[in-house]
Design a protein around this motif. Structure first.
Motif, mmCIF file in Angstrom:
data_model
loop_
_atom_site.group_PDB
_atom_site.id
_atom_site.type_symbol
_atom_site.label_atom_id
_atom_site.label_comp_id
_atom_site.label_asym_id
_atom_site.label_seq_id
_atom_site.Cartn_x
_atom_site.Cartn_y
_atom_site.Cartn_z
ATOM 1 N N LEU A 28 93.178 95.262 122.150
ATOM 2 C CA LEU A 28 92.902 93.843 121.930
ATOM 3 C C LEU A 28 93.883 93.210 120.966
ATOM 4 O O LEU A 28 93.905 92.006 120.794
ATOM 5 N N SER A 29 94.693 94.049 120.303
ATOM 6 C CA SER A 29 95.696 93.563 119.361
ATOM 7 C C SER A 29 96.748 94.654 119.218
ATOM 8 O O SER A 29 96.605 95.752 119.753
ATOM 9 N N SER A 30 97.813 94.373 118.484
ATOM 10 C CA SER A 30 98.868 95.365 118.286
ATOM 11 C C SER A 30 98.274 96.651 117.729
ATOM 12 O O SER A 30 97.427 96.607 116.833
ATOM 13 N N SER A 31 98.682 97.791 118.290
ATOM 14 C CA SER A 31 98.055 99.073 117.987
ATOM 15 C C SER A 31 99.085 100.184 117.912
ATOM 16 O O SER A 31 100.201 100.045 118.407
ATOM 17 N N THR A 32 98.680 101.306 117.308
ATOM 18 C CA THR A 32 99.513 102.499 117.246
ATOM 19 C C THR A 32 98.810 103.623 117.982
ATOM 20 O O THR A 32 97.617 103.860 117.775
ATOM 21 N N ILE A 33 99.551 104.307 118.843
ATOM 22 C CA ILE A 33 99.052 105.501 119.521
ATOM 23 C C ILE A 33 99.931 106.646 119.064
ATOM 24 O O ILE A 33 101.151 106.568 119.150
ATOM 25 N N GLY A 34 99.323 107.700 118.559
ATOM 26 C CA GLY A 34 100.109 108.801 118.028
ATOM 27 C C GLY A 34 99.463 110.138 118.237
ATOM 28 O O GLY A 34 98.362 110.255 118.769
ATOM 29 N N GLY A 35 100.164 111.148 117.804
ATOM 30 C CA GLY A 35 99.676 112.513 117.889
ATOM 31 C C GLY A 35 100.627 113.403 117.144
ATOM 32 O O GLY A 35 101.561 112.942 116.501
ATOM 33 N N PHE A 36 100.396 114.707 117.213
ATOM 34 C CA PHE A 36 101.292 115.625 116.532
ATOM 35 C C PHE A 36 101.270 116.980 117.220
ATOM 36 O O PHE A 36 100.279 117.392 117.796
ATOM 37 N N ILE A 37 102.391 117.658 117.173
ATOM 38 C CA ILE A 37 102.594 119.020 117.671
ATOM 39 C C ILE A 37 102.078 119.200 119.099
ATOM 40 O O ILE A 37 100.897 119.253 119.343
ATOM 41 N N GLY A 38 102.975 119.293 120.041
ATOM 42 C CA GLY A 38 102.590 119.619 121.403
ATOM 43 C C GLY A 38 102.704 118.455 122.359
ATOM 44 O O GLY A 38 103.472 117.521 122.164
ATOM 45 N N THR A 39 101.891 118.508 123.403
ATOM 46 C CA THR A 39 101.917 117.528 124.480
ATOM 47 C C THR A 39 100.507 117.074 124.786
ATOM 48 O O THR A 39 99.588 117.885 124.838
ATOM 49 N N SER A 40 100.330 115.776 125.010
ATOM 50 C CA SER A 40 99.065 115.222 125.475
ATOM 51 C C SER A 40 99.374 114.176 126.532
ATOM 52 O O SER A 40 100.523 113.798 126.730
ATOM 53 N N ARG A 41 98.329 113.723 127.226
ATOM 54 C CA ARG A 41 98.537 112.786 128.326
ATOM 55 C C ARG A 41 97.452 111.721 128.341
ATOM 56 O O ARG A 41 96.281 112.020 128.111
ATOM 57 N N ILE A 42 97.856 110.490 128.626
ATOM 58 C CA ILE A 42 96.916 109.415 128.953
ATOM 59 C C ILE A 42 97.110 109.152 130.439
ATOM 60 O O ILE A 42 98.122 108.596 130.855
ATOM 61 N N SER A 43 96.138 109.611 131.252
ATOM 62 C CA SER A 43 96.276 109.457 132.705
ATOM 63 C C SER A 43 95.609 108.186 133.207
ATOM 64 O O SER A 43 95.801 107.802 134.355
ATOM 65 N N GLY A 44 94.829 107.528 132.368
ATOM 66 C CA GLY A 44 94.295 106.219 132.699
ATOM 67 C C GLY A 44 95.318 105.153 132.333
ATOM 68 O O GLY A 44 96.379 105.445 131.781
ATOM 69 N N ARG A 45 95.001 103.915 132.624
ATOM 70 C CA ARG A 45 95.906 102.825 132.283
ATOM 71 C C ARG A 45 95.756 102.453 130.808
ATOM 72 O O ARG A 45 94.693 102.603 130.230
ATOM 73 N N VAL A 46 96.837 101.957 130.202
ATOM 74 C CA VAL A 46 96.790 101.354 128.877
ATOM 75 C C VAL A 46 97.004 99.866 129.109
ATOM 76 O O VAL A 46 98.044 99.453 129.632
ATOM 77 N N VAL A 47 96.001 99.052 128.754
ATOM 78 C CA VAL A 47 96.009 97.649 129.153
ATOM 79 C C VAL A 47 95.685 96.737 127.974
ATOM 80 O O VAL A 47 94.714 96.957 127.251
ATOM 81 N N ASP A 48 96.510 95.734 127.795
ATOM 82 C CA ASP A 48 96.249 94.611 126.888
ATOM 83 C C ASP A 48 96.049 93.402 127.794
ATOM 84 O O ASP A 48 96.990 92.962 128.457
ATOM 85 N N THR A 49 94.844 92.878 127.843
ATOM 86 C CA THR A 49 94.546 91.812 128.803
ATOM 87 C C THR A 49 95.390 90.564 128.592
ATOM 88 O O THR A 49 95.612 89.798 129.522
ATOM 89 N N ASN A 50 95.890 90.351 127.366
ATOM 90 C CA ASN A 50 96.757 89.193 127.114
ATOM 91 C C ASN A 50 98.223 89.487 127.383
ATOM 92 O O ASN A 50 99.026 88.573 127.536
ATOM 93 N N GLY A 51 98.606 90.768 127.390
ATOM 94 C CA GLY A 51 99.997 91.145 127.645
ATOM 95 C C GLY A 51 100.949 90.833 126.510
ATOM 96 O O GLY A 51 102.152 90.779 126.715
#
Length: 189
Positions: A28-51
């Motif tokens: 809904l607003s500017s955001s941070t997506i993070g992680g550490f060590i290794g590999t992960s996946r977001i297989s769904g969509r990442v959506v900001d309705t305002n773009g």
């Protein structure tokens, strides 16, 4: 997701077997997506309705740790404002790997000193490409499928001092479109 206007940080644990977020992630607003060590996946969509919200991909842990986040949904393209891949940590590398075409936003892409975007055999278009420091890279890393990064749909002039790297046997293509200029000062392989 948080309330509109409130920055949100989502950290994905990548230790051991890769973690997969299967549902859609709505921002809904500017955001941070993070992680550490290794590999992960977001297989769904990442959506900001305002773009318009900026999403920063950053390593949330100490220096020297690297993280690979695989993005891409067969349900449709991801949609938000500008993308920043910048772990902002000495020695840590954050790579966003495209698992489908248009895995990141088609708006601007900014790479920091240790931020990488890997096309992985998927074509992608970004409005502009720029860097905050030398060292970031646009990579390919696919053995059999060529990929093209098209840059400049928003006609903005920018500078990129990162690298273009073809880590796989298949070719990485780069196409500049639009009225703006793209000044390149990094190395390519």
């Amino acid at each position: 997701s948080g309330s509109a206007g409130t920055p949100v940080t989502m950290e994905i644990e990548g230790i051991g077997a890769p973690t997969t977020v299967t549902g859609d992630v709505f921002v809904l607003s500017s955001s941070t997506i993070g992680g550490f060590i290794g590999t992960s996946r977001i297989s769904g969509r990442v959506v900001d309705t305002n773009g318009t919200s900026t999403i920063t991909f950053a390593n949330g842990r100490g220096s020297g740790t690297s993280f690979n986040l695989q993005l891409g949904s067969v349900s449709g393209p991801n949609y938000w404002g500008d993308t920043i891949i910048d772990p902002d940590l000495s020695g840590g590398i954050f790579t966003v790997t495209a698992m489908t075409p248009n895995a990141i936003s088609t708006n601007g892409l900014t790479l920091g000193a240790h931020g990488n975007f890997a096309l992985n055999g998927n074509d992608h278009t970004v409005g502009k490409l720029q860097s905050t420091a030398a060292g970031g890279a646009v990579l390919h890393n696919h053995a059999t499928t060529a990929a093209v990064l098209t840059i400049g749909a928003d006609a903005t002039s920018t500078a990129f001092d990162g690298a273009f790297g073809n880590g796989g046997a298949a070719a990485l293509g780069v196409t500049k479109i639009g009225a703006g200029t793209l000044a390149l000062s990094g190395s390519s392989s």
